[in-house]
Design a protein around this motif. Structure first.
Motif, PDB file in Angstrom:
ATOM      1  N   GLN A   1       0.831  -1.177   0.000  1.00 44.53           N
ATOM      2  CA  GLN A   1       0.000   0.000   0.000  1.00 44.53           C
ATOM      3  C   GLN A   1       0.877   1.243   0.000  1.00 44.53           C
ATOM      4  N   VAL A   2       0.430   2.240  -0.731  1.00 45.19           N
ATOM      5  CA  VAL A   2       1.146   3.505  -0.807  1.00 45.19           C
ATOM      6  C   VAL A   2       0.204   4.620  -0.392  1.00 45.19           C
ATOM      7  N   GLN A   3       0.708   5.533   0.388  1.00 43.99           N
ATOM      8  CA  GLN A   3      -0.072   6.704   0.791  1.00 43.99           C
ATOM      9  C   GLN A   3       0.671   7.979   0.436  1.00 43.99           C
ATOM     10  N   LEU A   4      -0.091   8.981   0.001  1.00 38.75           N
ATOM     11  CA  LEU A   4       0.440  10.324  -0.185  1.00 38.75           C
ATOM     12  C   LEU A   4      -0.301  11.233   0.782  1.00 38.75           C
ATOM     13  N   VAL A   5       0.456  11.967   1.570  1.00 44.04           N
ATOM     14  CA  VAL A   5      -0.151  12.847   2.563  1.00 44.04           C
ATOM     15  C   VAL A   5       0.327  14.266   2.325  1.00 44.04           C
ATOM     16  N   GLU A   6      -0.628  15.161   2.063  1.00 44.81           N
ATOM     17  CA  GLU A   6      -0.301  16.567   1.831  1.00 44.81           C
ATOM     18  C   GLU A   6      -0.468  17.370   3.112  1.00 44.81           C
ATOM     19  N   SER A   7       0.235  18.477   3.185  1.00 45.56           N
ATOM     20  CA  SER A   7       0.087  19.414   4.293  1.00 45.56           C
ATOM     21  C   SER A   7       0.520  20.793   3.824  1.00 45.56           C
ATOM     22  N   GLY A   8       0.165  21.804   4.614  1.00 47.21           N
ATOM     23  CA  GLY A   8       0.646  23.146   4.333  1.00 47.21           C
ATOM     24  C   GLY A   8      -0.390  24.102   3.783  1.00 47.21           C
ATOM     25  N   GLY A   9      -1.587  23.617   3.507  1.00 47.36           N
ATOM     26  CA  GLY A   9      -2.612  24.518   3.010  1.00 47.36           C
ATOM     27  C   GLY A   9      -3.096  25.466   4.098  1.00 47.36           C
ATOM     28  N   GLY A  10      -3.924  26.420   3.697  1.00 47.18           N
ATOM     29  CA  GLY A  10      -4.468  27.348   4.669  1.00 47.18           C
ATOM     30  C   GLY A  10      -5.034  28.581   4.015  1.00 47.18           C
TER      31      GLY A  10
ATOM     32  N   PRO B   1      -6.193  35.573  -5.545  1.00 47.66           N
ATOM     33  CA  PRO B   1      -7.463  34.929  -5.205  1.00 47.66           C
ATOM     34  C   PRO B   1      -7.821  33.790  -6.157  1.00 47.66           C
ATOM     35  N   GLU B   2      -7.427  33.900  -7.401  1.00 52.01           N
ATOM     36  CA  GLU B   2      -7.725  32.837  -8.369  1.00 52.01           C
ATOM     37  C   GLU B   2      -6.903  31.582  -8.150  1.00 52.01           C
ATOM     38  N   ASP B   3      -5.957  31.610  -7.228  1.00 52.73           N
ATOM     39  CA  ASP B   3      -5.215  30.407  -6.854  1.00 52.73           C
ATOM     40  C   ASP B   3      -5.987  29.575  -5.834  1.00 52.73           C
ATOM     41  N   THR B   4      -7.093  30.100  -5.344  1.00 55.57           N
ATOM     42  CA  THR B   4      -7.900  29.369  -4.367  1.00 55.57           C
ATOM     43  C   THR B   4      -8.417  28.068  -4.969  1.00 55.57           C
ATOM     44  N   ALA B   5      -8.133  26.966  -4.287  1.00 55.59           N
ATOM     45  CA  ALA B   5      -8.507  25.641  -4.787  1.00 55.59           C
ATOM     46  C   ALA B   5      -8.088  24.587  -3.763  1.00 55.59           C
ATOM     47  N   VAL B   6      -8.545  23.383  -4.007  1.00 51.92           N
ATOM     48  CA  VAL B   6      -7.983  22.228  -3.298  1.00 51.92           C
ATOM     49  C   VAL B   6      -6.802  21.739  -4.124  1.00 51.92           C
ATOM     50  N   TYR B   7      -5.661  21.610  -3.493  1.00 53.93           N
ATOM     51  CA  TYR B   7      -4.443  21.188  -4.160  1.00 53.93           C
ATOM     52  C   TYR B   7      -4.169  19.724  -3.856  1.00 53.93           C
ATOM     53  N   TYR B   8      -3.894  18.965  -4.918  1.00 52.02           N
ATOM     54  CA  TYR B   8      -3.663  17.535  -4.802  1.00 52.02           C
ATOM     55  C   TYR B   8      -2.256  17.181  -5.278  1.00 52.02           C
ATOM     56  N   CYS B   9      -1.650  16.286  -4.554  1.00 53.59           N
ATOM     57  CA  CYS B   9      -0.365  15.723  -4.952  1.00 53.59           C
ATOM     58  C   CYS B   9      -0.631  14.385  -5.654  1.00 53.59           C
ATOM     59  N   ALA B  10       0.129  14.115  -6.708  1.00 54.89           N
ATOM     60  CA  ALA B  10       0.027  12.837  -7.412  1.00 54.89           C
ATOM     61  C   ALA B  10       1.424  12.329  -7.706  1.00 54.89           C
ATOM     62  N   ALA B  11       1.586  11.012  -7.686  1.00 55.36           N
ATOM     63  CA  ALA B  11       2.911  10.443  -7.919  1.00 55.36           C
ATOM     64  C   ALA B  11       2.813   9.137  -8.673  1.00 55.36           C
ATOM     65  N   GLU B  12       3.816   8.911  -9.514  1.00 50.19           N
ATOM     66  CA  GLU B  12       3.980   7.619 -10.182  1.00 50.19           C
ATOM     67  C   GLU B  12       5.044   6.869  -9.393  1.00 50.19           C
TER      68      GLU B  12
ATOM     69  N   TRP C   1      -2.725   9.259  -5.496  1.00 49.98           N
ATOM     70  CA  TRP C   1      -3.166  10.627  -5.208  1.00 49.98           C
ATOM     71  C   TRP C   1      -3.245  10.850  -3.712  1.00 49.98           C
ATOM     72  N   GLY C   2      -2.979  12.075  -3.318  1.00 47.97           N
ATOM     73  CA  GLY C   2      -3.213  12.469  -1.945  1.00 47.97           C
ATOM     74  C   GLY C   2      -4.661  12.876  -1.753  1.00 47.97           C
ATOM     75  N   GLN C   3      -4.991  13.225  -0.510  1.00 52.92           N
ATOM     76  CA  GLN C   3      -6.374  13.536  -0.176  1.00 52.92           C
ATOM     77  C   GLN C   3      -6.738  14.994  -0.476  1.00 52.92           C
ATOM     78  N   GLY C   4      -5.735  15.802  -0.729  1.00 53.15           N
ATOM     79  CA  GLY C   4      -5.990  17.208  -1.047  1.00 53.15           C
ATOM     80  C   GLY C   4      -5.832  18.113   0.156  1.00 53.15           C
ATOM     81  N   THR C   5      -5.403  19.339  -0.103  1.00 57.51           N
ATOM     82  CA  THR C   5      -5.288  20.339   0.949  1.00 57.51           C
ATOM     83  C   THR C   5      -5.834  21.663   0.419  1.00 57.51           C
ATOM     84  N   GLN C   6      -6.638  22.324   1.229  1.00 55.40           N
ATOM     85  CA  GLN C   6      -7.317  23.547   0.792  1.00 55.40           C
ATOM     86  C   GLN C   6      -6.385  24.743   0.889  1.00 55.40           C
ATOM     87  N   VAL C   7      -6.349  25.510  -0.192  1.00 53.03           N
ATOM     88  CA  VAL C   7      -5.641  26.785  -0.208  1.00 53.03           C
ATOM     89  C   VAL C   7      -6.664  27.870  -0.526  1.00 53.03           C
ATOM     90  N   THR C   8      -6.774  28.852   0.349  1.00 53.85           N
ATOM     91  CA  THR C   8      -7.711  29.948   0.157  1.00 53.85           C
ATOM     92  C   THR C   8      -6.946  31.263   0.208  1.00 53.85           C
TER      93      THR C   8
END
Length: 120
Positions: A1-10, A87-98, A110-117
């Motif tokens: 199993q592989v997990q991707l964990v994002e952090s740092g949004g806000g 402001p147009e950068d506001t989104a949920v940001y996802y990490c993806a890896a091969e 894919w990671g679970q996503g982190t919100q950037v506002t």
């Protein structure tokens, strides 16, 4: 199993900076290309930045000169430094890896996503 964990949004004001992190863990033989995507409300997911295992990078036109993608020394971590946020950068940001597993097969994760506002 592989997990991707994002952090740092806000939440940040326009013109500010944030740094996103994404760490891959689990049954990993090697991590190949890593990418950051984002999805704003009501919009399709878009590719923001790419970094290969060799360190080559590519960016969406909308973030060139403002965002920087990089990898950690362990190569299983990817960062997205975001400066001069709009402001147009506001989104949920996802990490993806091969990722190449011990069975020598490449899978996409894919990671679970982190919100950037970004407030104006």
């Amino acid at each position: 199993q592989v997990q991707l964990v994002e952090s740092g949004g806000g939440l940040v004001q326009a013109g500010g900076s944030l740094r996103l992190s994404c760490a891959a863990s689990g049954s990993i033989f090697s991590t190949n290309t890593m990418r950051w995507y984002r999805q704003a409300p009501g919009k399709q997911r878009e590719l923001v930045a790419t970094i290969t295992s060799g360190g080559s990078t590519n960016y969406a036109e909308s973030v060139k000169g403002r965002f920087t993608i990089s990898r950690g020394n362990a190569k299983n971590t990817v960062y997205l430094q975001m400066n001069s946020l709009k402001p147009e950068d506001t989104a949920v940001y996802y990490c993806a890896a091969e990722i190449l597993g011990p069975n020598l097969r490449v899978g996409s994760y894919w990671g679970q996503g982190t919100q950037v506002t970004v407030s104006s």
